[in-house]
Design an enzyme around this catalytic site. Structure first.
Site, short mmCIF file in Angstrom:
data_model
loop_
_atom_site.label_atom_id
_atom_site.label_comp_id
_atom_site.label_asym_id
_atom_site.label_seq_id
_atom_site.Cartn_x
_atom_site.Cartn_y
_atom_site.Cartn_z
N LYS A 134 0.82 -1.22 0.00
CA LYS A 134 0.00 0.00 0.00
C LYS A 134 0.85 1.26 0.00
O LYS A 134 0.45 2.28 -0.56
CB LYS A 134 -0.94 0.01 1.21
CG LYS A 134 -2.08 -0.97 1.08
CD LYS A 134 -3.17 -0.68 2.09
CE LYS A 134 -4.35 -1.60 1.89
NZ LYS A 134 -5.38 -1.41 2.92
N LYS A 218 -6.36 -9.98 -8.91
CA LYS A 218 -7.51 -10.02 -8.02
C LYS A 218 -8.59 -9.03 -8.46
O LYS A 218 -8.26 -7.93 -8.90
CB LYS A 218 -7.07 -9.65 -6.60
CG LYS A 218 -7.22 -10.81 -5.61
CD LYS A 218 -6.75 -10.41 -4.24
CE LYS A 218 -7.92 -10.08 -3.34
NZ LYS A 218 -7.55 -10.01 -1.92
N LYS A 221 -11.53 -3.03 -6.31
CA LYS A 221 -12.28 -1.78 -6.48
C LYS A 221 -11.42 -0.72 -7.15
O LYS A 221 -11.94 0.27 -7.65
CB LYS A 221 -12.76 -1.29 -5.12
CG LYS A 221 -11.63 -1.00 -4.16
CD LYS A 221 -12.13 -0.88 -2.73
CE LYS A 221 -10.94 -0.97 -1.77
NZ LYS A 221 -11.29 -1.49 -0.47
#
Ligand code: TRP
Length: 356
Positions: A134, A218, A221
């Site tokens: 991240k 994956k 969003k």
């Protein structure tokens, strides 16, 4: 019910009280209110949350404190917090019997997280792969909160002395850290068995839902292509359109599991079908072996619309009634606070904070 595996059970003194009530333990899990919920969130997490409520006492938390470890638009954060609560309700979680709440409604999460910041070691945090992903290249610019994220997650779990946490693959390392924090706290403060050593509940069936545009990535969003994911609030037309455009390959449907494994796009669609139909993937492979993708996609659309349509519809209905969703969160927050406060008070006494 998908098969559930847990790690080898050490004798856990925290379980006895639940057994006496015919339960297997207490669950806490959390979902971040960042971005729209998609099929991966549903099949990987929320659907399983609903299935656990007969056997466990459950607390399901919208983790808004975790969300702000990365920049969020305040109005969107609030709207998405409601959307997740609506998804919990639409998926069939009983808000009267279980607890649905938002993390920021229970100050004890942040209070215990501070104590855990002082229990966890910098070296432990440096090994967290999610932080590295991240934070990206410019790690110096990441928020301090993003770095401490796993200690807050440990606090979410342990402020209720939760015995089990349903987690996906990507959260296993954080749960391992939670166990390390519990062990170190219990040792450092000579409070054996104060915190339980929380067990992961890992679901066997298709928890990894991949992008409809690229079966090696994956479903996410943050993927710029809307066609890469089915959102929980998509209507029948949108679901059908996305499945029609889903990437395949030029061959007929795979006829063995080994063949499917080599073809990630086909494998992903087969896994989604199996999860929606509550069937083993091998059975789905056998049923469509050698057929054309168009025929399989028709069947997949049918089951996706049948299973997801009612949930999306109920979410839409609930989101038009924010007063009701807010009342659920308020009530859940009150009940969660009543559980968390005495545990925090015990922690504070154990640590040596004067309670005059
Ligand atoms: N880190 C989890 C995720 O990104 C969300 C989360 C926060 C969580 N606190 C938790 C999950 C406690 C399980 C238990 O998916």
């Amino acid at each position: 019910m998908p098969d559930v595996t847990t790690t080898a059970a050490a004798p856990n003194p925290h379980l006895a009280a639940y057994a006496a009530r015919g339960l297997k333990g207490r669950i806490l899990s959390g979902v971040q209110p960042t971005g729209n919920l998609h099929l991966g969130n549903y099949l990987g997490a929320i659907r399983n949350f609903a299935r656990l409520q007969d056997d466990y006492e459950c607390l399901y938390c919208v983790v808004d404190l975790h969300a702000i470890t990365q920049p969020q638009d305040p109005a969107q954060l609030a709207a998405q917090t409601r959307e997740i609560a609506a998804a919990f309700l639409a998926a069939g979680i009983d808000a009267k019997k279980q607890i649905i709440f938002a993390q920021s409604l229970v100050p004890a999460h942040a209070q215990l997280a501070w104590v855990f910041n002082c229990v966890a070691r910098v070296g432990w945090m440096n090994r967290m792969t999610q932080f590295k992903e991240k934070a990206g290249k410019d790690r110096e610019a990441a928020s301090l909160g993003l770095y401490a994220y796993p200690a807050l997650m440990a606090a979410d779990i342990l402020i209720y002395k939760a015995t089990h946490v349903p987690v996906g693959e990507d959260q296993k390392q954080h749960l391992e850290l939670t166990r390390d924090i519990a062990i170190k706290f219990n040792n450092d403060f000579k409070a054996p068995d104060f915190f339980p050593i929380t067990e992961p509940l890992i679901f066997g069936a298709a928890t990894r839902v991949m992008s409809l545009r690229d079966g090696t990535k994956k479903m996410s969003k943050s993927d710029p292509s809307e066609f890469s994911r089915i959102n929980l609030t998509d209507d029948a037309d949108a679901i059908a359109g996305k499945i029609r455009r889903a990437k395949t390959d030029p061959h007929p449907m795979p006829d063995t599991a080994a063949d499917a494994e080599k073809r990630p796009d086909a494998d992903n669609l087969l896994g989604i079908y199996a999860a929606l139909a509550d069937q083993e993937k091998d059975a789905v492979i056998a049923a469509f072996a050698g057929k054309q993708f168009s025929e399989f996609k028709g069947a997949l659309t049918e089951i996706a619309v049948a299973k997801l349509g009612p949930i999306g519809g109920e979410m839409q209905r609930l989101m038009k009634d924010p007063g009701h969703v807010d009342a659920v969160l308020r009530d859940g927050g009150e009940r969660a606070r009543a559980m968390a406060e005495p545990i925090l008070a015990e922690v504070y006494r154990t640590v040596g904070f004067l309670r005059p």
